[in-house]
Design a protein around this motif. Structure first.
Motif, PDB file in Angstrom:
ATOM      1  N   LEU A  96     -20.237  -0.085   9.196  1.00  0.00           N
ATOM      2  CA  LEU A  96     -20.357  -1.541   9.317  1.00  0.00           C
ATOM      3  C   LEU A  96     -21.645  -1.916  10.046  1.00  0.00           C
ATOM      4  O   LEU A  96     -22.324  -2.876   9.674  1.00  0.00           O
ATOM      5  N   SER A  97     -21.974  -1.144  11.098  1.00  0.00           N
ATOM      6  CA  SER A  97     -23.209  -1.427  11.835  1.00  0.00           C
ATOM      7  C   SER A  97     -24.417  -1.221  10.942  1.00  0.00           C
ATOM      8  O   SER A  97     -25.388  -1.970  10.991  1.00  0.00           O
ATOM      9  N   PHE A  98     -24.339  -0.190  10.106  1.00  0.00           N
ATOM     10  CA  PHE A  98     -25.423   0.100   9.178  1.00  0.00           C
ATOM     11  C   PHE A  98     -25.667  -1.087   8.256  1.00  0.00           C
ATOM     12  O   PHE A  98     -26.795  -1.448   7.948  1.00  0.00           O
ATOM     13  N   TRP A 106     -25.439   4.086  16.868  1.00  0.00           N
ATOM     14  CA  TRP A 106     -25.928   5.037  15.873  1.00  0.00           C
ATOM     15  C   TRP A 106     -26.075   4.421  14.486  1.00  0.00           C
ATOM     16  O   TRP A 106     -27.092   4.602  13.815  1.00  0.00           O
ATOM     17  N   GLY A 107     -25.054   3.692  14.053  1.00  0.00           N
ATOM     18  CA  GLY A 107     -25.102   3.117  12.712  1.00  0.00           C
ATOM     19  C   GLY A 107     -26.251   2.135  12.557  1.00  0.00           C
ATOM     20  O   GLY A 107     -27.022   2.185  11.588  1.00  0.00           O
ATOM     21  N   SER A 108     -26.397   1.263  13.544  1.00  0.00           N
ATOM     22  CA  SER A 108     -27.457   0.257  13.422  1.00  0.00           C
ATOM     23  C   SER A 108     -28.836   0.890  13.605  1.00  0.00           C
ATOM     24  O   SER A 108     -29.824   0.421  13.047  1.00  0.00           O
ATOM     25  N   MET A 109     -28.917   1.995  14.376  1.00  0.00           N
ATOM     26  CA  MET A 109     -30.195   2.698  14.510  1.00  0.00           C
ATOM     27  C   MET A 109     -30.636   3.286  13.178  1.00  0.00           C
ATOM     28  O   MET A 109     -31.802   3.235  12.800  1.00  0.00           O
ATOM     29  N   MET A 110     -29.662   3.828  12.432  1.00  0.00           N
ATOM     30  CA  MET A 110     -29.995   4.359  11.112  1.00  0.00           C
ATOM     31  C   MET A 110     -30.446   3.247  10.196  1.00  0.00           C
ATOM     32  O   MET A 110     -31.380   3.395   9.414  1.00  0.00           O
ATOM     33  N   SER A 111     -29.763   2.115  10.325  1.00  0.00           N
ATOM     34  CA  SER A 111     -30.101   0.975   9.481  1.00  0.00           C
ATOM     35  C   SER A 111     -31.519   0.480   9.766  1.00  0.00           C
ATOM     36  O   SER A 111     -32.308   0.229   8.856  1.00  0.00           O
ATOM     37  N   ARG A 167     -34.084   2.911   8.260  1.00  0.00           N
ATOM     38  CA  ARG A 167     -33.899   3.505   6.928  1.00  0.00           C
ATOM     39  C   ARG A 167     -35.080   3.236   6.005  1.00  0.00           C
ATOM     40  O   ARG A 167     -35.380   4.027   5.125  1.00  0.00           O
ATOM     41  N   GLY A 168     -35.826   2.151   6.256  1.00  0.00           N
ATOM     42  CA  GLY A 168     -36.993   1.856   5.435  1.00  0.00           C
ATOM     43  C   GLY A 168     -38.113   2.872   5.636  1.00  0.00           C
ATOM     44  O   GLY A 168     -39.013   2.999   4.820  1.00  0.00           O
ATOM     45  N   LEU A 169     -37.999   3.615   6.769  1.00  0.00           N
ATOM     46  CA  LEU A 169     -39.071   4.562   7.100  1.00  0.00           C
ATOM     47  C   LEU A 169     -38.710   5.977   6.692  1.00  0.00           C
ATOM     48  O   LEU A 169     -39.379   6.927   7.083  1.00  0.00           O
ATOM     49  N   LEU A 170     -37.608   6.108   5.915  1.00  0.00           N
ATOM     50  CA  LEU A 170     -37.091   7.437   5.589  1.00  0.00           C
ATOM     51  C   LEU A 170     -38.175   8.342   5.000  1.00  0.00           C
ATOM     52  O   LEU A 170     -38.261   9.512   5.303  1.00  0.00           O
TER      53      LEU A 170
END
Ligand SMILES: Nc1ncnc2c1ncn2[C@@H]1O[C@H](COP(=O)(O)OP(=O)(O)OP(=O)(O)O)[C@@H](O)[C@H]1O
Ligand SMILES: [Mg+2]
Lengths: 286, 250
Positions: free
Chosen positions: A221-223, A235-240, A243-246
């Motif tokens: 949900l945070s993602f 953690w989830g929102s950090m990945m989100s 994610r554009g920089l993957l």
């Protein structure tokens, strides 16, 4: 008479000694929790301090997981994020376990019309796809971590209610409960001293197993931006966020991803170990 | 004439099961138990004996009829109203103790709920255990840590804790082997004489009922089909069913 050879099943069970596994994953989980509690003292840098000169650095001796686009140290953010992730998960699991068990025991004890009504409500909650429901709640209450917890709690309690209800129904027919009633116990004493201790096992196991699942759901949900809001480290929102920089800076996604993976693993395996340990057949062996 | 300790009049129980036709488990049962008397209730499995006992202990609501305890109508009351006068011993001893609590907790529970302080309860439990021939260290044991016979002794101690006027024994000895059965029966009869307690002794062993009871009721398909002194019933049964029951045992 010759002692029979142990069967394959027995060998396997003895081999994977339940108690050792329980202790091992128990210690691992405890370590995670302790590091979450003392996260502020553990992290090498201020997790919220922006330093644009040091943005998007590769992993190095100074920044083991590199830095994000604002130059914040990823390791520190992962460590501090553990507090949000782990404690919001614990809160969620505690809420659904308590609420679900209370409803389930009530239904199993009262039966009749109230039981029917509450069980249909729980069916209704189960029928909602989790994500859709969370989106709806976020629409009504707005985003944010506490609303994500509320949304997940509203769709997750029925599982506990069902377990508690069926267990209560079977315990109330036992002769030890009849004996307790004949001993003059009040309803509250019957429930607190006789029913709850006897139904706690499967509920605790489910709760331990659910910690991993709920951690994933909350991170999910945070993602999607429905949980923790930036700049809060979660953690989830950090990945989100990253994610554009993957393609260009994969380590920035990698760090929180690994953290989620490890935490979910540890709690799931702990849940498995608790379940095996609770199994009475296993206990006789040990 | 003294008032009977237990009076059951036209007792009926209909079980309604979802999607199935109603089942008449107890069909107009009437009998009395005098103070200090031991009445045997025998009958084949499924004849409704346990249902009768559960209704008397108010663990189950009757569909019809009346139950008088000590001259008082208890048909509409619940188990807490009668539990100072009636106690019950169950068929499988181990299952009648909470697996999560010690035997001592189980035996002392009725004393605690009656408001006795915990310290006195512990002493009383030790005394009760001694009365049924168990040492006081059984107090801290769990039901799975004792044998069936020891557990049934503990169950007797629990039933006697508040000195009830009526004891319901629902196949109290069926789960035990023959020698232990004899021990438990002699313990029961000894204690009942001592306390002047009445007893409704449910079993399906007609020989046991003959040796233990003052009077016998024979139940068949929810009805009492025969009643009388043990020897009378066995020597000259009036009903076909009773004859069959006796022939099958002897
Ligand atoms: N809760 C219930 N719901 C529906 N039917 C029941 C219920 N309890 C008992 N019965 C039925 O009522 C009948 C009488 O049961 P009961 O337990 O009184 O028999 P019993 O004489 O004690 O038998 P046993 O000697 O095997 O203990 C049985 O046919 C049983 O199937
Ligand atoms: Mg029975």
């Amino acid at each position: 008479m010759a002692v029979p050879e142990p069967t394959v099943r027995e060998t396997v069970i003895r081999g994977s000694n339940g108690k050792t596994r329980l202790c091992f994953f128990g210690v691992m989980a405890a370590l995670l929790i302790v590091s979450a509690v003392f996260s502020e003292n553990l992290c090498p840098y201020d997790p919220y301090l922006q330093d644009l000169d040091a943005a998007l650095q590769q992993p190095s001796a100074a920044h083991i997981f590199g830095t994000d686009r604002y130059g914040r140290d990823m390791l520190s953010r992962v460590i501090v994020g553990s507090r949000t992730s782990i404690f919001s998960t614990f809160l969620l699991v505690a809420i659904i376990t308590t609420f679900g068990t209370a409803i389930g025991v009530f239904c199993g004890w009262a039966r009749g019309r109230a039981d029917n009504l509450l069980m249909r409500v729980s069916d209704l909650c189960l029928a909602f796809p989790g994500l859709v429901f969370a989106l709806a709640v976020a629409g009504v209450l707005g985003g944010g971590l506490s609303n994500a917890v509320i949304a997940l709690a509203m769709i997750s309690w029925p599982k506990y209610a069902r377990i508690a209800r069926s267990q209560t129904l079977s315990v109330r027919e036992t002769s030890y409960l009849k004996a307790a009633r004949l001993a003059g116990c009040s309803t509250s004493r019957l429930i607190l001293k006789h029913i709850l201790p006897n139904i706690a096992g499967p509920i605790l196991v489910t709760a331990t197993l659910d910690v991993g699942t709920m951690m994933m759901e909350l991170a999910g949900l945070s993602f999607l931006g429905l949980g923790a809001k930036p700049p809060t480290a979660e953690w989830g929102s950090m990945m989100s966020e990253t994610r554009g920089l993957l393609q260009t800076v994969p380590w920035a996604v990698f760090a929180p991803g690994i953290a989620i993976f490890i935490a979910v693993m540890v709690f799931n395996l702990l849940g498995d170990a608790v379940r095996d340990w609770m199994d009475p057949k296993m206990r006789v062996k040990s | 004439m003294t008032t009977p300790i237990l009076q059951v009049q036209n007792l009926k129980k209909i079980f309604t099961r979802n999607g199935q036709s109603d089942f008449l488990a107890v069909d107009g049962v009437s009998f009395d138990v005098a103070p200090g008397e031991c009445v045997g209730l025998i009958g084949e499995s499924g004849s409704g004996k346990s249902t009768v006992a559960n209704m008397i202990a108010r663990l189950l609501n009757p569909t019809g009829g009346q139950i008088f305890l000590d001259g008082e109508d208890v048909t509409k009351t619940d188990v807490r109203a009668v539990c100072r006068k009636v106690q019950m011993i169950f068929q499988s001893p181990q299952e009648s103790f909470d697996p999560r609590r010690t035997l001592g907790d189980g035996i002392g529970e009725s004393l605690l709920t009656a408001g006795e302080p915990a310290s006195e309860t512990a002493e009383e439990v030790a005394r009760l255990l001694e009365a049924v021939g168990l040492s006081s260290d059984f107090m801290c044991r769990y039901p799975h840590e004792v044998s069936g016979g020891q557990c049934q002794r503990a169950a007797i101690a629990r039933a006697l804790a508040i000195e009830p006027k009526l004891l319901l024994c629902d196949e109290a000895t069926s789960a035990l082997d023959v020698t232990v059965q004899a021990e438990i029966v002699s313990l029961l009869s000894h204690l009942m004489r001592g306390h002047g307690m009445a007893c409704l002794f449910i079993c399906h062993d007609i020989a046991l009922a003959q040796s233990f009871c003052d009077r016998i009721l024979v139940m068949y398909r929810g009805k009492i089909v025969e009643e009388g002194l043990p020897d009378e019933v066995i020597q000259s049964p009036k009903q076909e069913y009773t004859k069959m029951l006796i022939d099958s045992v002897l």
